[in-house]
Scaffold this active site. Sequence first.
Site, PDB file in Angstrom:
ATOM      1  N   HIS A  76       1.788   0.404  -0.809  1.00  0.00           N
ATOM      2  CA  HIS A  76       0.552  -0.165  -1.388  1.00  0.00           C
ATOM      3  C   HIS A  76       0.517  -1.637  -0.979  1.00  0.00           C
ATOM      4  O   HIS A  76       0.752  -2.541  -1.774  1.00  0.00           O
ATOM      5  CB  HIS A  76       0.547  -0.029  -2.905  1.00  0.00           C
ATOM      6  N   HIS A 117       9.041 -10.011  -5.625  1.00  0.00           N
ATOM      7  CA  HIS A 117       9.312 -10.487  -4.271  1.00  0.00           C
ATOM      8  C   HIS A 117      10.694 -11.115  -4.128  1.00  0.00           C
ATOM      9  O   HIS A 117      11.296 -11.044  -3.056  1.00  0.00           O
ATOM     10  CB  HIS A 117       8.209 -11.456  -3.835  1.00  0.00           C
ATOM     11  N   SER A 154       3.657  -8.733  -0.049  1.00  0.00           N
ATOM     12  CA  SER A 154       4.886  -8.091   0.414  1.00  0.00           C
ATOM     13  C   SER A 154       4.915  -7.795   1.912  1.00  0.00           C
ATOM     14  O   SER A 154       5.958  -8.015   2.545  1.00  0.00           O
ATOM     15  CB  SER A 154       5.159  -6.823  -0.396  1.00  0.00           C
ATOM     16  N   GLY A 187      -1.245   5.486  -0.220  1.00  0.00           N
ATOM     17  CA  GLY A 187       0.181   5.181  -0.161  1.00  0.00           C
ATOM     18  C   GLY A 187       1.063   6.237  -0.773  1.00  0.00           C
ATOM     19  O   GLY A 187       2.241   6.371  -0.384  1.00  0.00           O
ATOM     20  N   ASP A 206       4.411   0.053  -4.855  1.00  0.00           N
ATOM     21  CA  ASP A 206       3.855  -0.981  -5.736  1.00  0.00           C
ATOM     22  C   ASP A 206       2.414  -0.626  -6.107  1.00  0.00           C
ATOM     23  O   ASP A 206       1.468  -1.283  -5.682  1.00  0.00           O
ATOM     24  CB  ASP A 206       3.911  -2.329  -4.990  1.00  0.00           C
ATOM     25  N   GLU A 223      -2.265   0.866   3.310  1.00  0.00           N
ATOM     26  CA  GLU A 223      -3.241   0.370   2.340  1.00  0.00           C
ATOM     27  C   GLU A 223      -4.477   1.271   2.351  1.00  0.00           C
ATOM     28  O   GLU A 223      -4.986   1.621   3.407  1.00  0.00           O
ATOM     29  CB  GLU A 223      -3.643  -1.078   2.658  1.00  0.00           C
TER      30      GLU A 223
END
Length: 286
Positions: free
Chosen positions: A41, A18, A102, A146, A166, A120
């Site tokens: 994701h 992050h 995120s 994703g 991710d 998601e």
Amino acid sequence: MNYRHIYHAGNFADVFKHIIVTRIVDYLKRKPQAFRVIDTHAGSGLYDLEREEAQKTGEWRHGVARFFNQPFDEKNRSLLAPWLETLQHFNPDGALRSYPGSPMLVRHLLRKQDRLTAIELHETDYETLRQMFAGDYQARILHLDGWLALGAHVPPKEKRGLVLVDPPFEENGEFERLVSGLEKAVRRFAGGVYALWYAIKDYQAVERFVRQLRASGITRILRLELRVRAPSPTPRLDGSGMIIINPPYTLAQEMAALAPVLLQQLGEDKGANLVNDWIRSEEKTL
């Protein structure tokens, strides 16, 4: 799909990821033109660190808790500011209870002209995310795999932006899917910034991944890895990495400047280190 990020929210890997994401978003904001962040994701958006799942593992205590309300010097605080200020926004009373994932982190940093697409697959996390962003015209929440976004959702109409990938790394073949998906996406959106997260457990798999990226023909690939301990005798999460395609020209220098504080706050033994090098660039291949 059993992975739930609430068990790991705010751990050292989240902190590293992050901070990098906020540095990229901060750079994109230097130009007035709008941009889009595509989070493939996305998770559930905001994590309650007082929930049983987070308390059970306590991983956040060895991650975000080591940064929250700490008196960093001026240089470090300046580079960490977008991330730290977002943490403070979601913990306004000064007690660390929530950790922004995120999509929530990015959304907090966007300007009025910028947009977020958060994707998601997990049914419960998608529904939580959808409700969290209900009525937000700057955010689009999608219930999809994703991996499909790397082909179906680029280029964004803004023609500028960040694609954050991710995956949970709970299935075989994730590294191969990263390379394959990236190659397709770059063909469609060559000027975009791509940030790909990966776990450092299987060191041989990581090195194969790097070799595949080097052989892909994609240029401007920066490798950032935070390893918090020496390699473990049995597989465990010793670190995490971020592959950045088309990184901001400032990013490598910024992460080099942050390396001492990251290692001091997150390192667990003398084997801790931060890898910061180019897999491929216009000038040279390492």
